[in-house]
Design a protein around this motif. Sequence first.
Motif, short mmCIF file in Angstrom:
data_model
loop_
_atom_site.label_atom_id
_atom_site.label_comp_id
_atom_site.label_asym_id
_atom_site.label_seq_id
_atom_site.Cartn_x
_atom_site.Cartn_y
_atom_site.Cartn_z
N PRO A 66 0.79 -1.23 0.00
CA PRO A 66 0.00 0.00 0.00
C PRO A 66 0.82 1.29 0.00
O PRO A 66 0.47 2.24 -0.70
CB PRO A 66 -0.84 -0.11 1.27
CG PRO A 66 -0.21 -1.16 2.10
CD PRO A 66 0.55 -2.06 1.18
N TRP A 67 1.92 1.33 0.76
CA TRP A 67 2.67 2.58 0.84
C TRP A 67 3.40 2.88 -0.45
O TRP A 67 3.48 4.03 -0.88
CB TRP A 67 3.62 2.56 2.04
CG TRP A 67 2.84 2.49 3.30
CD1 TRP A 67 2.74 1.44 4.15
CD2 TRP A 67 1.99 3.51 3.83
NE1 TRP A 67 1.87 1.74 5.18
CE2 TRP A 67 1.41 3.01 5.02
CE3 TRP A 67 1.66 4.80 3.43
CZ2 TRP A 67 0.52 3.74 5.79
CZ3 TRP A 67 0.77 5.54 4.20
CH2 TRP A 67 0.22 5.02 5.37
N LEU A 70 0.80 4.05 -2.88
CA LEU A 70 0.46 5.45 -2.59
C LEU A 70 1.51 6.39 -3.16
O LEU A 70 1.18 7.37 -3.84
CB LEU A 70 0.34 5.65 -1.07
CG LEU A 70 -0.05 7.05 -0.63
CD1 LEU A 70 -1.11 6.96 0.45
CD2 LEU A 70 1.14 7.82 -0.12
N LEU A 96 -4.71 13.17 -4.30
CA LEU A 96 -5.06 12.22 -3.24
C LEU A 96 -5.81 11.03 -3.83
O LEU A 96 -5.57 9.88 -3.43
CB LEU A 96 -5.93 12.90 -2.17
CG LEU A 96 -6.46 11.99 -1.07
CD1 LEU A 96 -5.33 11.42 -0.23
CD2 LEU A 96 -7.45 12.75 -0.19
N GLY A 97 -6.69 11.26 -4.81
CA GLY A 97 -7.40 10.18 -5.47
C GLY A 97 -6.46 9.22 -6.17
O GLY A 97 -6.60 7.99 -6.05
N SER A 100 -4.57 7.24 -3.61
CA SER A 100 -5.42 6.25 -2.94
C SER A 100 -5.68 5.03 -3.82
O SER A 100 -5.92 3.93 -3.30
CB SER A 100 -6.75 6.88 -2.49
OG SER A 100 -7.56 7.18 -3.59
N PHE A 103 -2.80 2.86 -3.03
CA PHE A 103 -2.87 2.49 -1.61
C PHE A 103 -3.95 1.44 -1.36
O PHE A 103 -3.71 0.43 -0.71
CB PHE A 103 -3.13 3.74 -0.77
CG PHE A 103 -3.14 3.48 0.71
CD1 PHE A 103 -1.95 3.27 1.38
CD2 PHE A 103 -4.32 3.45 1.41
CE1 PHE A 103 -1.94 3.03 2.76
CE2 PHE A 103 -4.33 3.21 2.78
CZ PHE A 103 -3.14 3.00 3.45
N ILE A 104 -5.14 1.67 -1.89
CA ILE A 104 -6.25 0.73 -1.69
C ILE A 104 -5.93 -0.63 -2.32
O ILE A 104 -6.20 -1.69 -1.73
CB ILE A 104 -7.57 1.30 -2.26
CG1 ILE A 104 -7.98 2.56 -1.51
CG2 ILE A 104 -8.69 0.27 -2.22
CD1 ILE A 104 -8.20 2.40 -0.03
N SER A 128 -10.32 0.00 -5.53
CA SER A 128 -9.43 1.12 -5.87
C SER A 128 -10.17 2.16 -6.70
O SER A 128 -10.05 3.37 -6.45
CB SER A 128 -8.22 0.61 -6.66
OG SER A 128 -7.43 -0.22 -5.88
N ILE A 131 -13.11 3.95 -4.51
CA ILE A 131 -12.62 4.95 -3.54
C ILE A 131 -11.83 6.05 -4.23
O ILE A 131 -12.07 7.24 -4.01
CB ILE A 131 -11.81 4.26 -2.43
CG1 ILE A 131 -12.73 3.37 -1.61
CG2 ILE A 131 -11.12 5.30 -1.55
CD1 ILE A 131 -12.04 2.44 -0.65
N GLY A 132 -10.86 5.67 -5.08
CA GLY A 132 -9.98 6.66 -5.69
C GLY A 132 -10.61 7.51 -6.77
O GLY A 132 -10.48 8.73 -6.77
N ILE A 136 -13.20 10.00 -4.40
CA ILE A 136 -12.26 11.10 -4.13
C ILE A 136 -12.07 12.01 -5.34
O ILE A 136 -12.23 13.24 -5.24
CB ILE A 136 -10.91 10.55 -3.63
CG1 ILE A 136 -11.11 9.82 -2.30
CG2 ILE A 136 -9.89 11.68 -3.48
CD1 ILE A 136 -9.87 9.10 -1.79
#
Length: 188
Positions: A66-67, A70, A96-97, A100, A103-104, A128, A131-132, A136
Amino acid sequence: MQKKKNDALKKDIKVFGNPRALCTAALLAALTVVISAICKSFTVTMSVRITFENLPLILSGYILGPWVGLLTGLCADLTSTAATYGLGQINPILTLGSASVGFIAGIVSHYIIPKKSALQMFICVFSSHIIGNMIIKTLGLYIYYRTPPVEIAVRILVYLGIAVFESIILSAIIKSKGITKAIGDLKL
Protein backbone atom coordinates in the motif's frame (compact mmCIF):
# COMPACT_ATOMS: atom_id res chain seq x y z
CA MET A 1 32.52 7.09 4.75
CA GLN A 2 31.20 4.74 2.04
CA LYS A 3 29.45 2.61 4.69
CA LYS A 4 27.59 5.70 5.99
CA LYS A 5 26.38 6.49 2.46
CA ASN A 6 25.21 2.92 1.95
CA ASP A 7 23.35 2.95 5.30
CA ALA A 8 21.69 6.26 4.40
CA LEU A 9 20.63 4.86 1.02
CA LYS A 10 19.12 1.80 2.71
CA LYS A 11 17.14 4.03 5.08
CA ASP A 12 15.92 6.18 2.18
CA ILE A 13 14.51 3.22 0.24
CA LYS A 14 13.24 1.29 3.26
CA VAL A 15 9.59 1.82 2.27
CA PHE A 16 10.41 0.25 -1.10
CA GLY A 17 12.14 -2.78 0.39
CA ASN A 18 15.00 -2.94 -2.13
CA PRO A 19 16.40 -1.01 -5.10
CA ARG A 20 14.55 -3.23 -7.61
CA ALA A 21 11.24 -2.35 -5.98
CA LEU A 22 12.14 1.35 -6.11
CA CYS A 23 12.99 1.09 -9.82
CA THR A 24 9.81 -0.88 -10.50
CA ALA A 25 7.69 1.76 -8.73
CA ALA A 26 9.41 4.50 -10.75
CA LEU A 27 8.77 2.65 -14.01
CA LEU A 28 5.11 2.12 -13.10
CA ALA A 29 4.76 5.84 -12.26
CA ALA A 30 6.34 6.75 -15.61
CA LEU A 31 4.04 4.30 -17.40
CA THR A 32 1.07 5.97 -15.73
CA VAL A 33 2.20 9.37 -17.02
CA VAL A 34 2.60 8.02 -20.57
CA ILE A 35 -0.79 6.27 -20.55
CA SER A 36 -2.38 9.43 -19.16
CA ALA A 37 -0.90 11.53 -21.97
CA ILE A 38 -2.09 9.08 -24.63
CA CYS A 39 -5.58 8.79 -23.13
CA LYS A 40 -6.10 12.57 -23.03
CA SER A 41 -7.21 12.18 -26.65
CA PHE A 42 -10.11 10.00 -25.41
CA THR A 43 -11.64 12.83 -23.39
CA VAL A 44 -15.43 12.88 -23.58
CA THR A 45 -15.92 15.94 -21.32
CA MET A 46 -13.66 17.76 -18.89
CA SER A 47 -14.56 15.25 -16.17
CA VAL A 48 -15.09 12.11 -18.24
CA ARG A 49 -12.39 10.35 -20.21
CA ILE A 50 -11.61 6.79 -21.09
CA THR A 51 -8.24 6.07 -19.55
CA PHE A 52 -6.25 3.16 -18.22
CA GLU A 53 -3.72 5.26 -16.31
CA ASN A 54 -4.70 3.57 -13.05
CA LEU A 55 -3.62 0.13 -14.25
CA PRO A 56 0.08 0.65 -13.32
CA LEU A 57 -0.93 2.26 -10.00
CA ILE A 58 -3.07 -0.73 -9.07
CA LEU A 59 -0.26 -3.06 -10.12
CA SER A 60 2.20 -1.11 -7.94
CA GLY A 61 0.02 -1.42 -4.85
CA TYR A 62 -0.85 -5.02 -5.64
CA ILE A 63 2.76 -6.13 -5.99
CA LEU A 64 4.69 -3.75 -3.74
CA GLY A 65 2.19 -2.91 -1.01
CA PRO A 66 0.00 0.00 0.00
CA TRP A 67 2.67 2.58 0.84
CA VAL A 68 4.59 2.05 -2.38
CA GLY A 69 1.29 2.15 -4.30
CA LEU A 70 0.46 5.45 -2.59
CA LEU A 71 3.86 6.96 -3.43
CA THR A 72 3.65 5.70 -7.02
CA GLY A 73 0.23 7.35 -7.45
CA LEU A 74 1.42 10.56 -5.84
CA CYS A 75 4.52 10.75 -8.04
CA ALA A 76 2.60 9.88 -11.21
CA ASP A 77 -0.15 12.45 -10.65
CA LEU A 78 2.20 15.29 -9.73
CA THR A 79 4.43 14.55 -12.73
CA SER A 80 1.52 14.22 -15.17
CA THR A 81 -0.23 17.37 -13.98
CA ALA A 82 2.96 19.43 -13.88
CA ALA A 83 3.98 18.29 -17.37
CA THR A 84 0.53 18.88 -18.88
CA TYR A 85 -0.81 21.95 -17.07
CA GLY A 86 2.02 23.33 -14.92
CA LEU A 87 2.67 23.14 -11.19
CA GLY A 88 0.05 25.79 -10.44
CA GLN A 89 -2.75 23.55 -11.67
CA ILE A 90 -2.21 20.68 -9.24
CA ASN A 91 -5.51 19.72 -7.61
CA PRO A 92 -4.67 18.18 -4.22
CA ILE A 93 -7.92 16.20 -4.10
CA LEU A 94 -7.25 14.62 -7.51
CA THR A 95 -3.69 13.86 -6.40
CA LEU A 96 -5.06 12.22 -3.24
CA GLY A 97 -7.40 10.18 -5.47
CA SER A 98 -4.49 8.90 -7.56
CA ALA A 99 -2.46 8.07 -4.47
CA SER A 100 -5.42 6.25 -2.94
CA VAL A 101 -5.80 4.03 -6.03
CA GLY A 102 -2.39 2.47 -5.39
CA PHE A 103 -2.87 2.49 -1.61
CA ILE A 104 -6.25 0.73 -1.69
CA ALA A 105 -4.91 -1.89 -4.13
CA GLY A 106 -2.10 -2.61 -1.69
CA ILE A 107 -4.37 -2.76 1.35
CA VAL A 108 -6.76 -5.19 -0.35
CA SER A 109 -4.07 -7.44 -1.82
CA HIS A 110 -1.79 -7.53 1.22
CA TYR A 111 -4.14 -7.32 4.21
CA ILE A 112 -7.82 -7.82 3.38
CA ILE A 113 -7.62 -10.68 0.83
CA PRO A 114 -3.98 -11.83 0.81
CA LYS A 115 -4.68 -15.07 -1.09
CA LYS A 116 -3.94 -14.42 -4.78
CA SER A 117 -6.96 -15.19 -6.97
CA ALA A 118 -9.13 -13.71 -9.71
CA LEU A 119 -11.64 -12.65 -7.05
CA GLN A 120 -8.89 -10.87 -5.12
CA MET A 121 -7.86 -8.96 -8.27
CA PHE A 122 -11.49 -8.07 -9.04
CA ILE A 123 -12.05 -6.72 -5.51
CA CYS A 124 -8.67 -4.97 -5.57
CA VAL A 125 -9.43 -3.14 -8.84
CA PHE A 126 -13.03 -2.28 -8.03
CA SER A 127 -12.30 -1.01 -4.51
CA SER A 128 -9.43 1.12 -5.87
CA HIS A 129 -11.68 2.64 -8.54
CA ILE A 130 -14.64 3.15 -6.23
CA ILE A 131 -12.62 4.95 -3.54
CA GLY A 132 -9.98 6.66 -5.69
CA ASN A 133 -11.86 7.60 -8.85
CA MET A 134 -15.56 7.46 -8.14
CA ILE A 135 -15.46 9.07 -4.70
CA ILE A 136 -12.26 11.10 -4.13
CA LYS A 137 -11.52 12.30 -7.68
CA THR A 138 -15.19 12.96 -8.42
CA LEU A 139 -15.40 15.01 -5.23
CA GLY A 140 -12.30 16.94 -6.32
CA LEU A 141 -13.80 17.62 -9.74
CA TYR A 142 -17.02 18.83 -8.16
CA ILE A 143 -15.31 21.06 -5.58
CA TYR A 144 -12.75 22.61 -7.94
CA TYR A 145 -14.68 22.69 -11.21
CA ARG A 146 -18.38 22.37 -10.24
CA THR A 147 -18.87 19.27 -12.36
CA PRO A 148 -22.59 18.82 -13.13
CA PRO A 149 -24.35 15.75 -11.63
CA VAL A 150 -24.99 14.31 -15.12
CA GLU A 151 -21.25 14.22 -15.82
CA ILE A 152 -20.65 12.65 -12.41
CA ALA A 153 -23.13 9.87 -13.22
CA VAL A 154 -21.51 9.25 -16.61
CA ARG A 155 -18.07 9.30 -14.98
CA ILE A 156 -19.11 6.59 -12.52
CA LEU A 157 -20.49 4.38 -15.30
CA VAL A 158 -17.32 4.83 -17.36
CA TYR A 159 -15.13 3.85 -14.41
CA LEU A 160 -17.22 0.75 -13.75
CA GLY A 161 -16.52 -0.34 -17.33
CA ILE A 162 -12.83 0.53 -17.02
CA ALA A 163 -12.63 -1.47 -13.78
CA VAL A 164 -14.01 -4.58 -15.51
CA PHE A 165 -11.48 -4.23 -18.34
CA GLU A 166 -8.57 -3.56 -15.96
CA SER A 167 -9.51 -6.56 -13.80
CA ILE A 168 -9.25 -8.82 -16.84
CA ILE A 169 -5.97 -7.27 -18.02
CA LEU A 170 -4.33 -7.33 -14.59
CA SER A 171 -5.43 -10.92 -13.95
CA ALA A 172 -3.77 -11.92 -17.22
CA ILE A 173 -0.61 -9.96 -16.36
CA ILE A 174 -0.31 -11.53 -12.91
CA LYS A 175 -0.85 -15.05 -14.32
CA SER A 176 2.03 -14.58 -16.78
CA LYS A 177 4.97 -16.81 -15.82
CA GLY A 178 7.46 -14.11 -16.80
CA ILE A 179 5.79 -11.52 -14.60
CA THR A 180 5.45 -13.99 -11.73
CA LYS A 181 9.18 -14.75 -11.94
CA ALA A 182 10.09 -11.05 -12.19
CA ILE A 183 8.00 -9.96 -9.21
CA GLY A 184 9.15 -12.82 -7.00
CA ASP A 185 11.99 -10.69 -5.57
CA LEU A 186 9.90 -7.54 -5.33
CA LYS A 187 7.35 -8.58 -2.73
CA LEU A 188 7.78 -6.84 0.59
